[in-house]
Design a protein around this motif. Structure first.
Motif, PDB file in Angstrom:
ATOM      1  N   ARG A  81       0.834  -1.207   0.000  1.00  0.00           N
ATOM      2  CA  ARG A  81       0.000   0.000   0.000  1.00  0.00           C
ATOM      3  C   ARG A  81       0.867   1.254   0.000  1.00  0.00           C
ATOM      4  O   ARG A  81       1.852   1.352   0.725  1.00  0.00           O
ATOM      5  CB  ARG A  81      -0.917   0.007   1.220  1.00  0.00           C
ATOM      6  N   GLY A  82       0.499   2.203  -0.847  1.00  0.00           N
ATOM      7  CA  GLY A  82       1.236   3.454  -0.916  1.00  0.00           C
ATOM      8  C   GLY A  82       2.370   3.442  -1.920  1.00  0.00           C
ATOM      9  O   GLY A  82       3.015   4.474  -2.130  1.00  0.00           O
ATOM     10  N   ARG A  83       2.609   2.317  -2.558  1.00  0.00           N
ATOM     11  CA  ARG A  83       3.675   2.220  -3.553  1.00  0.00           C
ATOM     12  C   ARG A  83       3.063   1.949  -4.921  1.00  0.00           C
ATOM     13  O   ARG A  83       2.022   1.274  -5.020  1.00  0.00           O
ATOM     14  CB  ARG A  83       4.651   1.108  -3.187  1.00  0.00           C
ATOM     15  N   PRO A  84       3.666   2.455  -5.999  1.00  0.00           N
ATOM     16  CA  PRO A  84       3.107   2.227  -7.338  1.00  0.00           C
ATOM     17  C   PRO A  84       2.887   0.753  -7.655  1.00  0.00           C
ATOM     18  O   PRO A  84       1.878   0.377  -8.250  1.00  0.00           O
ATOM     19  CB  PRO A  84       4.165   2.845  -8.263  1.00  0.00           C
ATOM     20  N   ALA A  85       3.816  -0.091  -7.227  1.00  0.00           N
ATOM     21  CA  ALA A  85       3.686  -1.531  -7.495  1.00  0.00           C
ATOM     22  C   ALA A  85       2.492  -2.119  -6.758  1.00  0.00           C
ATOM     23  O   ALA A  85       1.880  -3.077  -7.218  1.00  0.00           O
ATOM     24  CB  ALA A  85       4.959  -2.271  -7.087  1.00  0.00           C
ATOM     25  N   GLY A  86       2.170  -1.537  -5.598  1.00  0.00           N
ATOM     26  CA  GLY A  86       1.018  -2.022  -4.864  1.00  0.00           C
ATOM     27  C   GLY A  86      -0.277  -1.735  -5.597  1.00  0.00           C
ATOM     28  O   GLY A  86      -1.197  -2.552  -5.603  1.00  0.00           O
TER      29      GLY A  86
ATOM     30  N   MET B 168       4.290  -8.818 -13.874  1.00  0.00           N
ATOM     31  CA  MET B 168       5.675  -9.242 -13.656  1.00  0.00           C
ATOM     32  C   MET B 168       6.637  -8.100 -13.969  1.00  0.00           C
ATOM     33  O   MET B 168       7.642  -7.916 -13.268  1.00  0.00           O
ATOM     34  CB  MET B 168       5.986 -10.457 -14.536  1.00  0.00           C
ATOM     35  N   VAL B 169       6.328  -7.327 -14.998  1.00  0.00           N
ATOM     36  CA  VAL B 169       7.174  -6.178 -15.341  1.00  0.00           C
ATOM     37  C   VAL B 169       7.117  -5.131 -14.232  1.00  0.00           C
ATOM     38  O   VAL B 169       8.151  -4.603 -13.792  1.00  0.00           O
ATOM     39  CB  VAL B 169       6.724  -5.569 -16.683  1.00  0.00           C
ATOM     40  N   VAL B 170       5.909  -4.830 -13.766  1.00  0.00           N
ATOM     41  CA  VAL B 170       5.727  -3.813 -12.730  1.00  0.00           C
ATOM     42  C   VAL B 170       6.421  -4.216 -11.432  1.00  0.00           C
ATOM     43  O   VAL B 170       7.160  -3.429 -10.825  1.00  0.00           O
ATOM     44  CB  VAL B 170       4.226  -3.565 -12.485  1.00  0.00           C
ATOM     45  N   LEU B 171       6.196  -5.449 -10.992  1.00  0.00           N
ATOM     46  CA  LEU B 171       6.807  -5.883  -9.743  1.00  0.00           C
ATOM     47  C   LEU B 171       8.310  -6.093  -9.890  1.00  0.00           C
ATOM     48  O   LEU B 171       9.074  -5.887  -8.946  1.00  0.00           O
ATOM     49  CB  LEU B 171       6.132  -7.155  -9.246  1.00  0.00           C
ATOM     50  N   GLY B 172       8.740  -6.485 -11.108  1.00  0.00           N
ATOM     51  CA  GLY B 172      10.174  -6.578 -11.350  1.00  0.00           C
ATOM     52  C   GLY B 172      10.841  -5.223 -11.199  1.00  0.00           C
ATOM     53  O   GLY B 172      11.928  -5.104 -10.624  1.00  0.00           O
ATOM     54  N   THR B 173      10.171  -4.186 -11.716  1.00  0.00           N
ATOM     55  CA  THR B 173      10.693  -2.826 -11.570  1.00  0.00           C
ATOM     56  C   THR B 173      10.720  -2.400 -10.106  1.00  0.00           C
ATOM     57  O   THR B 173      11.675  -1.763  -9.632  1.00  0.00           O
ATOM     58  CB  THR B 173       9.833  -1.847 -12.380  1.00  0.00           C
ATOM     59  N   HIS B 174       9.698  -2.774  -9.365  1.00  0.00           N
ATOM     60  CA  HIS B 174       9.669  -2.492  -7.922  1.00  0.00           C
ATOM     61  C   HIS B 174      10.845  -3.149  -7.217  1.00  0.00           C
ATOM     62  O   HIS B 174      11.523  -2.517  -6.387  1.00  0.00           O
ATOM     63  CB  HIS B 174       8.350  -3.000  -7.333  1.00  0.00           C
ATOM     64  N   PHE B 175      11.097  -4.417  -7.544  1.00  0.00           N
ATOM     65  CA  PHE B 175      12.205  -5.126  -6.905  1.00  0.00           C
ATOM     66  C   PHE B 175      13.548  -4.496  -7.265  1.00  0.00           C
ATOM     67  O   PHE B 175      14.442  -4.402  -6.426  1.00  0.00           O
ATOM     68  CB  PHE B 175      12.183  -6.597  -7.298  1.00  0.00           C
ATOM     69  N   ARG B 176      13.685  -4.058  -8.523  1.00  0.00           N
ATOM     70  CA  ARG B 176      14.949  -3.434  -8.921  1.00  0.00           C
ATOM     71  C   ARG B 176      15.190  -2.153  -8.123  1.00  0.00           C
ATOM     72  O   ARG B 176      16.297  -1.899  -7.648  1.00  0.00           O
ATOM     73  CB  ARG B 176      14.933  -3.123 -10.418  1.00  0.00           C
ATOM     74  N   ARG B 177      14.153  -1.351  -7.964  1.00  0.00           N
ATOM     75  CA  ARG B 177      14.296  -0.110  -7.201  1.00  0.00           C
ATOM     76  C   ARG B 177      14.594  -0.382  -5.737  1.00  0.00           C
ATOM     77  O   ARG B 177      15.218   0.448  -5.066  1.00  0.00           O
ATOM     78  CB  ARG B 177      13.015   0.717  -7.338  1.00  0.00           C
ATOM     79  N   ALA B 178      14.136  -1.534  -5.261  1.00  0.00           N
ATOM     80  CA  ALA B 178      14.395  -1.906  -3.868  1.00  0.00           C
ATOM     81  C   ALA B 178      15.757  -2.568  -3.696  1.00  0.00           C
ATOM     82  O   ALA B 178      16.117  -2.958  -2.584  1.00  0.00           O
ATOM     83  CB  ALA B 178      13.297  -2.840  -3.369  1.00  0.00           C
ATOM     84  N   GLY B 179      16.500  -2.702  -4.792  1.00  0.00           N
ATOM     85  CA  GLY B 179      17.820  -3.307  -4.724  1.00  0.00           C
ATOM     86  C   GLY B 179      17.833  -4.816  -4.768  1.00  0.00           C
ATOM     87  O   GLY B 179      18.865  -5.438  -4.512  1.00  0.00           O
TER      88      GLY B 179
END
Length: 234
Positions: A84-89, A151-162
């Motif tokens: 919640r509160g994150r674009p990926a969410g 998968m693309v959206v959450l993959g991008t989230h994971f990349r930003r999270a390191g």
């Protein structure tokens, strides 16, 4: 027995919803495989599971698709709550939910008989596609595309999270799943195409389960002190 004053009901609901992301894949695959082995004329190397909606026992696969779709939507809700509160969410949850709706639509609009199934059906694609057969392809296709985009959206989230491994894993599975569905959508019934789709389908379900477990672990235990819904490492 009373509830601890520190009990976080919101976290408990989130974790419960994410559990459906783990259950959905095995439920769909196991029930589909049981039908495939018991239904006369069904060949796992030539037929995709959608064809099981046809024939006297077709209602079993229709129920499989609808119930699995509802579980995926529940998991999507859990993803949205966990992030919640994150674009990926927001977008990840919507897109996973879109996959769930696609599964339900694929059950409501049954696939046309083809490639010799059910028994007595002429080999090859249907001579003339029905409206419900076309809607089956459209809803399933949109659902699969939604999952790939998730998968693309959450993959991008994971990349930003390191979390590079999670990011690349999400992207690679997304590309593989898109390619596998493209081969199946071409109408080919060759064993290579059908079996390849089986592989990418299992990878996709594995991805959803892995993400659900990851977010489940990142959500605080409801019996602990009240904290943010997700740790900063999610």
């Amino acid at each position: 027995m009373g509830t601890s004053p520190d009990f976080d009901r919101g976290a408990a609901i989130t974790r419960s919803l994410l559990g459906y992301g783990v259950l959905a894949g095995p439920f769909y695959v196991v029930l589909g495989l049981v039908q495939a082995l018991l239904r006369p004329g069904f060949d796992l190397t030539r037929h995709d599971l959608s064809l099981l909606v046809n024939g006297p026992w077709g209602w079993v696969q229709i129920g499989n698709l609808v119930l699995t779709g509802l579980m995926v939507i529940a998991a999507a809700t859990g993803v949205g709550r966990a992030l919640r509160g994150r674009p990926a969410g927001r977008w990840g949850a919507r897109l996973i939910g879109g996959y769930g709706l696609g599964l339900i639509g694929a059950g409501v609009f049954v696939a046309d008989p083809m490639h010799g199934f059910p028994a007595g059906t002429p080999d090859g694609p249907p001579a003339e596609a029905t409206v419900h057969g076309l809607l089956h392809l459209v809803t399933a296709g949109l659902g699969f595309l939604s999952l790939v985009l998730a998968m693309v959206v959450l993959g991008t989230h994971f990349r930003r999270a390191g979390r590079t491994g999670w990011a690349w894993g999400s992207w690679v599975v997304g590309v593989a799943f898109l390619a596998g569905f493209g081969g199946l959508a071409s109408g080919s019934s060759s064993p290579a195409v059908v079996l390849a789709f089986w592989v990418v389908l299992l990878l996709a379900w594995g991805w959803l389960a892995a993400v659900s477990v990851h977010l489940y672990r990142a959500t605080p235990h409801p019996d602990g002190p009240r904290r943010a819904a997700v740790s900063q490492e999610a």
